[in-house]
Design an enzyme around this catalytic site. Structure first.
Site, PDB file in Angstrom:
ATOM      1  N   PHE A   1      12.325  61.393  53.450  1.00 24.91           N
ATOM      2  CA  PHE A   1      11.594  60.318  52.766  1.00 24.91           C
ATOM      3  C   PHE A   1      12.523  59.559  51.836  1.00 24.91           C
ATOM      4  O   PHE A   1      13.300  60.166  51.095  1.00 24.91           O
ATOM      5  CB  PHE A   1      10.455  60.897  51.910  1.00 24.91           C
ATOM      6  N   ASP A   2      12.406  58.239  51.862  1.00 22.12           N
ATOM      7  CA  ASP A   2      12.974  57.433  50.787  1.00 22.12           C
ATOM      8  C   ASP A   2      12.100  57.671  49.549  1.00 22.12           C
ATOM      9  O   ASP A   2      10.938  58.059  49.677  1.00 22.12           O
ATOM     10  CB  ASP A   2      12.949  55.962  51.208  1.00 22.12           C
ATOM     11  N   LYS A   3      12.644  57.433  48.362  1.00 23.20           N
ATOM     12  CA  LYS A   3      11.841  57.663  47.143  1.00 23.20           C
ATOM     13  C   LYS A   3      11.071  56.406  46.724  1.00 23.20           C
ATOM     14  O   LYS A   3       9.847  56.383  46.744  1.00 23.20           O
ATOM     15  CB  LYS A   3      12.727  58.134  45.982  1.00 23.20           C
TER      16      LYS A   3
END
Length: 674
Positions: free
Chosen positions: A367-369
């Site tokens: 996941f990107d943040k």
């Protein structure tokens, strides 16, 4: 069609019942003449809809065949003359097998032995050896099987058809001082569209006047209405639930988000999944092999061992029927159409059977943040000064630099300056430093803004800054520094709130069998740790540049073989591209997400991700069940042929039953909900 002069290319999309022609389009009469042999009718544009099921030719013929078989049985029981009974059975065979023979005979002549060809040979063979009753019953039961399969396949397609029908055909627009009701094809970009309460929006656009709540379920799968006001973006197919709206049209009818969703789902249903490709390859070898085996069963025993011709031919015909790969051929496509249609209705776009199968096999998801696990709308919480005397002056300089950037942190600083009424200064010679920050000239002096890493690389004096950095990072805040290589002028502390659904989504992913979830962020170690703990994620990697994210995904892919990457579809496009499956968040407002990702979550709702994994895994299970059941049924029935235990009646029941069971099993996928 491809042989017609002027036609450059023609493409058939079976899942969407759609033909696309490139070049000079033939007339509808020409197309219908080409399709007449197979009973295919082409309608241009909007169709009137299918005739009632009881009026379909297949149903009428199959029903008539049933009545004739009943009359033939009564004729036999009452002792009427044999020719009358035979004629009734022959008539039942012709009516019940007419549609099958029309498709099967061309295949036989071209040595393409498909299901219809096998059935045509079997029925013809039964007539040739005088098994009138069996020929009629086989033709009738195969007609029933075809009718039921067509019905269940149409039911699976209906989810896409309802999407197509959801789009309004006309719109009310104001041109000058007049309001006109016109077809959507005539609406132009820039037109002002009038949308009354209870009406559907016909086009994508931006609200110019009015406030309301808009139900965007057709686009995002979310049934809770979204509040809209001037400058809000709205989409075709949404329902205006409260106040009247005036909307400036921003896209043509064929380019609206709903139109693109429909196109993507149609193309997805057309693409073949790996399991479907396997089935097709298998059937190409399997069917001719069965034809040769049946021919051997019919010829070898009478010629070499003196077995009666009638019994040998009868057993060969039973083998042809029972070995017909109906169930195998429909085992995969109906499952894929059902799953992709269900996902689209719930605001998830899956761009093909390949991505559906890959999603079901994922063991790790990265996941990107920012904008994925967090809201993507960070806010400035405080400003610390190191050289500047006034916070407003530091904020004006920072906003001048960040006004040219699209990064969420940059937007937060510009928004904060506007909220406080600080005049943003002019910047020139702007230069972005991807993953680090930016540089520009402001009031004649060069200034840098960006991450602490940028200032470390410039060897800026950081002694006074480091204690403040540690304090903020321990609180999970991100630090943005303003200054130049000689000195740091100010520090802006920015915090981004975690999405309400992030923790729930991560927990559900673990429950549905995703072994590893990893957060990849360009933020510092301490902030990354705080956010990872907040969402319940055990593994994270911090201070990553865009190219570092790509390498991290490659590394994870080597370890876990199949990995998904969830991002916003723009900044994370390179990492999504190298992942097995790229998943974009919030595609409803992002053209790039619709184009780059393999799977698009139309709403900013991470809980749709576990649903997609569950649906994909259920689809994989159903496909495996269907293929296994189809093959086991065939092999068991073929085995029964050799001792002579299999009759034509049992053969057709086995074939029809298997095909119907795999189709009904596939339709269960429509019932899976978030």
């Amino acid at each position: 069609m491809k042989k017609i002069p002027g036609v450059i290319d023609a493409r058939l999309n079976f899942g969407a019942s759609k033909i696309t022609i490139r070049g000079k389009s033939p007339s509808r009469a020409e197309l219908n003449k080409l399709g007449a042999f197979d009973g295919i009718r082409v309608e241009e544009g909007e169709t009137e809809g299918p005739a009632p099921w009881y009026r379909e030719r297949q149903v009428v013929f199959t029903g008539s065949a049933f009545l004739l078989i009943v009359l033939a049985l009564i004729s036999g029981w009452t002792g009427m003359s044999a020719p009358v009974t035979v004629i009734l059975y022959l008539a039942a065979t012709v009516l019940g097998g007419w549609e099958t023979a029309k498709k099967g005979l061309p295949g036989i002549w071209k040595f393409r032995f498909d299901m219809n060809a096998l059935m045509t040979v079997a029925v013809s063979g039964a007539l040739a050896i005088g098994y009138w009753e069996e020929a009629a019953v086989v033709a009738f039961l195969f007609g029933v099987s075809e009718t039921l399969q067509a019905y269940t396949t149409a039911k699976a397609r209906r989810s896409l058809k309802s999407l197509v029908e959801w789009a309004p055909r006309s719109a009310t627009v104001r041109r000058g001082d007049r309001e006109r009701h016109i077809p959507v094809e005539e609406v132009q970009i820039g037109d002002i569209m009038i949308v009354k309460p209870g009406e559907k929006l016909a086009m994508d656009g931006v609200v110019t006047a009015g406030r309301s709540a808009v139900n965007q379920a057709a686009i995002t799968g979310e049934s809770i209405p979204v509040a809209v006001e001037p400058d809000s973006e709205v989409y075709a197919g949404s329902i205006n639930e409260e106040g009247a709206l005036e909307v400036r049209v921003t896209k043509r009818a064929e380019d609206t988000t709903l139109a693109r969703i429909i196109t993507l789902v149609e193309d997805a249903q057309e693409q073949r999944a790996p399991s479907q490709a396997f089935v097709d390859r298998f059937a190409k070898v399997y069917t001719p092999a069965i034809m040769l085996l049946a021919a051997g069963m019919a010829l070898v025993p009478p010629l070499l061992f003196g077995t009666p011709w009638i019994s040998s031919v009868y057993e060969a015909l039973a083998l042809l029927i029972v070995a017909c790969p109906c169930a195998l051929v429909v085992s995969t496509p109906v499952a894929i159409v059902s799953a992709i249609g269900n996902a689209a209705h719930n605001g998830v776009l899956i761009k093909g059977g390949l991505h559906l199968e890959n999603m079901g096999a994922l063991k790790a998801i990265a996941f990107d943040k920012t904008g994925t696990l967090t809201r993507g709308e960070p806010e400035v919480t405080e400003i610390r000064l190191f050289r500047e005397k006034r916070k407003e002056e530091a904020l004006a300089l920072a906003a001048a630099l960040e006004a040219r950037s699209e990064h969420p942190l940059a937007r937060a600083i510009v928004r904060y300056a506007k909220e406080l009424g600080v005049a943003v200064k002019e910047a020139c010679e702007f230069e972005a430093k991807p993953g680090r920050g930016a540089r520009a000239m402001v009031e004649g002096r060069p200034l840098w803004i960006g991450s602490p890493r940028l200032f470390e690389e410039m060897d800026a004096p950081m002694e006074a800054v480091r204690p403040v950095l540690k304090e903020l990072q321990d609180q999970g805040k991100t630090a943005v520094l303003l200054g130049c290589p000689e000195q740091v002028l100010a520090l802006f502390a920015v915090a981004d709130a975690v999405r309400d659904t992030s923790r729930q989504a991560i927990a559900e992913l673990e429950r549905v069998g995703v072994d590893k979830t990893v957060m990849l962020t360009g933020d510092n170690e301490a902030t990354a740790r705080v956010i990872a703990q907040a969402v319940g994620m055990k593994e994270y990697r911090a201070e990553l540049l865009p190219e570092d994210k790509v390498e991290a995904v490659k590394e994870l892919r080597k370890a876990d073989r199949r990995i998904g990457m969830v991002g916003d579809g723009i900044n994370d496009a390179p990492a999504m591209a190298v992942a097995t499956t790229g998943i974009a968040m919030g595609g409803a407002g992002t053209d790039t997400a619709l184009e780059t990702a393999d799977i698009v979550l139309m709403a900013d709702d991470l809980t749709k991700l576990p649903f997609t994994v569950r649906l994909s895994r259920a689809a994989l299970r159903v496909i495996k069940q269907n293929i296994t059941f189809s093959l086991l049924t065939k092999f068991a029935a073929v085995y029964l042929v050799f001792p002579g235990w299999l009759t034509l009646w049992l053969a057709i029941f086995a074939d029809m039953g298997a095909a119907l069971l795999v189709t009904l099993n596939s339709l269960r996928l429509i019932r899976i909900q978030p």
